[in-house]
Design a protein around this motif. Structure first.
Motif, mmCIF file in Angstrom:
data_model
loop_
_atom_site.group_PDB
_atom_site.id
_atom_site.type_symbol
_atom_site.label_atom_id
_atom_site.label_comp_id
_atom_site.label_asym_id
_atom_site.label_seq_id
_atom_site.Cartn_x
_atom_site.Cartn_y
_atom_site.Cartn_z
ATOM 1 N N HIS A 157 49.406 26.451 10.822
ATOM 2 C CA HIS A 157 48.134 25.824 11.178
ATOM 3 C C HIS A 157 47.889 25.942 12.671
ATOM 4 N N HIS A 203 48.820 32.854 11.929
ATOM 5 C CA HIS A 203 47.768 32.459 10.989
ATOM 6 C C HIS A 203 47.940 33.185 9.664
ATOM 7 N N ALA A 204 48.289 34.479 9.747
ATOM 8 C CA ALA A 204 48.495 35.254 8.521
ATOM 9 C C ALA A 204 49.651 34.697 7.705
ATOM 10 N N LEU A 205 50.603 34.066 8.381
ATOM 11 C CA LEU A 205 51.731 33.475 7.664
ATOM 12 C C LEU A 205 51.381 32.109 7.113
ATOM 13 N N GLY A 206 50.208 31.614 7.445
ATOM 14 C CA GLY A 206 49.791 30.336 6.904
ATOM 15 C C GLY A 206 50.152 29.147 7.775
ATOM 16 N N LEU A 243 45.329 28.806 -4.856
ATOM 17 C CA LEU A 243 46.123 29.282 -3.716
ATOM 18 C C LEU A 243 45.376 28.931 -2.430
ATOM 19 N N PRO A 244 45.444 27.671 -2.036
ATOM 20 C CA PRO A 244 44.674 27.261 -0.848
ATOM 21 C C PRO A 244 45.256 27.792 0.448
ATOM 22 N N ASN A 245 46.520 28.125 0.461
ATOM 23 C CA ASN A 245 47.147 28.627 1.693
ATOM 24 C C ASN A 245 48.370 29.466 1.329
ATOM 25 N N PRO A 246 48.870 30.254 2.294
ATOM 26 C CA PRO A 246 50.015 31.119 1.991
ATOM 27 C C PRO A 246 51.254 30.351 1.545
ATOM 28 N N GLU A 247 51.383 29.125 1.992
ATOM 29 C CA GLU A 247 52.535 28.334 1.582
ATOM 30 C C GLU A 247 52.532 28.141 0.063
ATOM 31 N N SER A 274 39.460 33.767 10.133
ATOM 32 C CA SER A 274 38.502 34.136 9.087
ATOM 33 C C SER A 274 38.926 33.440 7.820
ATOM 34 N N ARG A 275 38.008 32.944 7.133
ATOM 35 C CA ARG A 275 38.372 32.233 5.904
ATOM 36 C C ARG A 275 37.292 32.445 4.868
ATOM 37 N N TYR A 288 47.443 36.189 -1.580
ATOM 38 C CA TYR A 288 48.431 35.549 -0.722
ATOM 39 C C TYR A 288 47.906 34.226 -0.162
ATOM 40 N N GLY A 289 46.751 33.790 -0.624
ATOM 41 C CA GLY A 289 46.250 32.484 -0.201
ATOM 42 C C GLY A 289 45.616 32.473 1.176
ATOM 43 N N LEU A 290 45.363 33.664 1.744
ATOM 44 C CA LEU A 290 44.769 33.700 3.087
ATOM 45 C C LEU A 290 43.258 33.607 3.038
#
Lengths: 540, 308
Positions: free
Chosen positions: B184, B179-182, A86-90, B307-308, A67-69
């Motif tokens: 910023h 954050h989980a939804l992406g 997938l750098p981010n969820p978008e 967390s990343r 999911y890109g997280l």
């Protein structure tokens, strides 16, 4: 920041045609800890693919990568054979990946429509959104009022928001993380209908669950993770729940040994026609609840969530005081007016349903959490000062006895996985050797091995003469450990029936509110059928 | 004639309310994004000193106002780096920011103590400003007043009618979920903190450039704290912040007149009236028939480490 591949790199599938989504050689390290270690996964359109594994097997990490997280340390994700970033969820959403989170990612103080608009592409988030929510809701039977704030909704309704939010983006892959863990059986049924429909529409679903019977019902392909590695793939329908669990755990799951003919002892826990008004708007009132549990006996309380379980637990533990002292008796002593610590000093222990925040304080260490419920009864204080060393010893004894897996010597409770924290919480109470144990949802969201461990510990405690009351939504669990079962429906408790003399169907009917199969319910106080009920003379 | 007196009193109320509106509306945005910046007083006083210094150097009220906003922004950037970037404790960081701002303002303003300037020019539209009764009040204020009113409307519209405003509110409600939804989280919070700093600095510059056009140490006199309290009692709603500020300004002016009239009550008690009246009114306003949820941004003051 775009999802388009840097170069049209192709990767060939491991087997069969090109999968819709693939993950190959995924490695994810957090410091020295490897959460995913070379994981391969292929998901095809029109299938519900199960991802199985114990707590800590790496399922959530893999899902977050898809999911890109999270960014994988090594490995690639493919879409229709092309390597994608997938750098981010978008970016994941643009590729058609949708996610239904286990811990819903909803903002409680925003409305349903606002929560959905948050992740919609700009052009879809406008005024017509409410209409689209309503239309999709009608199509799939996922009814929602777009203007309601989320805090006023039940768990099932909240999940509906997550699903609708996901479906409004017309995803080709839907990832569901433990979707039934907070649902009532009825809500879960509705979810399954929706999932089947999505599969028939040709979407791919990645279904993550502990509940093996669900997986066997929904999925024909499963990938099994253990310790961050793929340890097998199978068709769950050709396996039994037991063989699936064995693959997840790596060894055969220990059988829970049932008690053999423990003669019930003296009555130790008694509720006498307890009636309590509902403590809040969404709460249930208790009406004329009478029950009795003898030493050596396990009484199961079945029922669908929200029928008074929380209120019953609070009345038993002393979080809610009873209207008269006699309404609750422990070992014959009237305790209805006593608080929880006074009841603990009389030999009772309590394990509430909610691990984080009720049974344990997530930000406090395990030894501090051991203090929380035990300082009233264990020698953990001296001259009003805490004996932290003794608390650490106590925590250590619990950890050893219940095989609690954790990082570091005395970590914060919130850092433990659900199953391990539950083992700790249950162990903390059982090591107190209580004469009466009241436990609400003992194995909620806990993996198979931990659940077996907890159930066995409860059975063993009963065999040592304790009276145990287990409140659970899980009928299989109750039939496995309880000597007799009562059903709580709308704040009323049915008479206890010996487990051997009833069936899941009969109990299920009672849970739904039908009393046809129940023993006649008169005005008489209900007497437990297996236990002799000596009403103590000094009860007044 | 009495109409003109009423108008004059109302104009002083407006003037007393303007710095509170400016600082309050900025802090409202910061808190709506989930950050609690207790340094409003420090950013305000630094904005007052910096604004006055720049105005003296350039002989321009406009540049002075910009300098004040920049001063507040600079301090808030420090706060943002600490709390949003490095996840430091927001309460401790905010309190130290106030102390830092008070100290720095003394340094910047040291050479300007006792220097006077012309106040910021007031609007003058022939015909309109001369309207009897309302002309001066509506068309004869300085630019800060109109800017404050515009900011309130703009923030209200931004928060409830734009997608970015929705994102900001959502982040203030639950940073883990967003954050989980992406979304910023840290970027939005940092920008909000900067906006709040600029607003507080501007509120300070209003004091030293328009309200009392000179610099004196400690001239904000706790207005930053009042602005903070207004945001809370206004239930994080922009229009209520403006209403609360006007009420506070009104009570301040009234108690001054009451003291002058010699009511026989101790002056200290009358000085406390604006605070009591504001708190009382806003508490009554926030007594809703809510059954759940939370009025405050749920993530307010909680640090966030992704967390990343």
């Amino acid at each position: 920041m775009d999802a388009a591949p840097a170069s049209p790199a192709k990767i060939s599938p491991k087997e069969g045609p090109t999968p819709l989504f693939g993950a190959y050689g995924i490695v994810k390290r957090f410091g020295s800890f490897t959460a995913n270690d070379g994981v391969d996964l292929e998901i095809r359109a029109g299938e519900i693919h199960a991802l199985l594994g114990e707590n800590g097997a790496g399922k959530s990490t893999l899902m977050k990568i898809l999911y890109g997280l999270l960014e994988p340390t090594e490995g690639v994700v493919t879409h229709k054979g092309d390597i994608v970033q997938l750098p981010n969820p978008e970016a994941a959403r643009r590729l058609g990946i949708g996610m239904v989170f286990q811990h819903f990612s909803l903002c409680e103080n925003l409305t349903v429509a606002e929560n959905i608009a948050l992740v919609m592409p700009k052009e879809l988030a406008g005024k017509a959104l409410a209409d689209r929510i309503a239309k999709l809701g009608n199509d799939y039977g996922l009814h929602l009022d777009p203007s309601r704030p989320v805090w006023s909704l039940s768990a099932g309704e909240r999940q509906r928001i997550e699903i609708v939010r996901c479906l409004l983006q017309d995803p080709s892959l839907v990832i569901l993380d433990e979707p039934t863990s907070v649902l009532t059986p009825g809500e879960a049924e509705m979810l399954f209908t929706v999932l089947e429909r999505l599969r028939e529409e040709g979407r791919a679903l990645l279904y993550i669950s502990h509940r093996l019977d669900e997986v066997r019902r929904l999925c024909v392909r499963a990938t099994i993770l253990r310790g961050g590695k793929v340890v097998g793939a199978c068709n769950p329908r050709e396996e039994t729940a037991r063989s699936l669990a064995a693959m997840m755990v790596g060894t055969a799951v220990r059988d829970v040994t049932p008690r053999q003919g423990v003669a019930p002892g003296k009555e130790r826990l008694h509720l006498e026609r307890l009636t309590l008004p509902a403590p809040g708007l969404h709460a249930t009132s208790l009406r004329d609840v009478t029950l009795s549990v003898a030493g050596g006996e396990i009484l199961g309380i079945a029922g669908i969530a929200g029928n008074g379980q929380a209120e019953l637990f609070a009345a038993l533990s002393g979080e809610t005081r009873a209207p008269s002292p006699d309404a609750v008796r422990i070992d014959g002593k009237p305790v209805g007016g006593l608080r929880i610590n006074a009841r603990r000093r009389l030999g009772a222990s309590f394990v509430p349903e909610e691990r984080n925040g009720h049974a344990a304080a997530p930000l406090m260490s395990l030894s501090e959490n051991a203090l929380l419920s035990r300082y009233a009864t264990a020698p953990l204080t001296q001259f009003g000062l805490l004996k932290l060393g003794s608390a650490r010893d106590l925590a250590k004894r619990v950890i050893d006895a219940f095989d609690v897996r954790k990082a570091g010597p005395d970590p914060a409770a919130g850092t433990l996985s659900g199953g391990n924290l539950q083992k700790f919480v249950v162990g903390r109470e059982i090591l107190a050797e209580p004469g009466v144990l009241v436990i609400n949802q003992p194995t909620w969201g806990v993996d198979a091995a931990a659940a077996a461990h907890i159930r066995q510990a409860v059975i063993d405690l009963a065999a040592r003469g304790a009276a145990i009351l287990v409140i659970s939504q899980d009928l299989d669990e109750l039939f496995e450990i309880a000597g007799s079962i009562s059903v709580l429906h709308d704040g009323t408790l049915s008479p206890a029936i010996p487990t051997a003399e009833t069936s899941r169907e009969a109990v299920g009917l009672l849970m739904g509110g039908s009393s046809d199969h129940a023993a006649p319910v008169g005005d008489l106080p209900l007497v437990h059928e297996t236990a002799p009920v000596p009403v103590p003379a000094h009860a007044h | 004639m009495t109409l003109d007196i009423v108008q004059m009193v109302l104009a002083t109320v407006l003037a007393a309310a303007t710095p509170l509106i400016l600082a309050g509306i900025g802090e409202l945005v910061v808190e709506r994004s989930g950050v609690l910046n207790l340094g409003v007083e420090g950013m305000m006083i630094f904005g007052a000193a910096a604004g006055f210094a720049v105005a003296m150097q350039t002989d321009s009220t406009l540049l002075g106002a910009l300098g004040g906003a920049a001063g507040g922004l600079l301090l808030s950037a420090l706060f943002g780096i600490l709390t949003v970037g490095l996840a430091a404790n927001q309460v401790a960081s905010g309190l130290s920011l106030t102390i830092l701002g008070l100290g720095l303002s003394g340094l910047v303003g040291a050479s300007y103590v006792g220097v006077k300037r012309d106040p910021a020019p007031h609007l003058q539209i022939p015909g309109l400003t001369d309207l009897p009764g309302v002309g001066k009040l509506l068309f004869g204020q300085d630019a800060f007043v109109y800017l404050a009113a515009g900011l309130v409307a703009a923030v209200w519209w931004f928060l409830w009618h734009t997608r970015k405003g929705l994102t900001l509110r959502a982040i203030g409600d639950d940073h883990v979920a967003t954050h989980a939804l992406g979304l910023h989280v840290r970027k939005v919070r940092f920008l909000s903190v900067l906006f709040g700093g600029a607003c507080a600095g501007l509120g300070g510059a209003y004091l030293s450039l328009a309200y009392t056009p000179f610099w004196s140490p400690g001239m904000t006199a706790g207005r930053g704290w009042i602005a903070l309290a207004l945001v809370v009692f206004a239930s994080w709603k922009p229009l209520r912040v403006a209403a609360g500020a006007l009420l506070f300004g009104g009570a301040t002016v009234l108690q001054l007149h009451a003291q002058a009239a010699g009511l026989g009550l101790p002056g200290q008690l009358l000085s406390a009236v604006p605070y009591l009246a504001t708190i009382l009114a806003l508490v009554l306003l926030s007594l809703g028939q809510r059954q759940g949820g939370s009025l405050a941004p749920a993530a307010l003051g909680r640090v966030f480490t992704p967390s990343r």
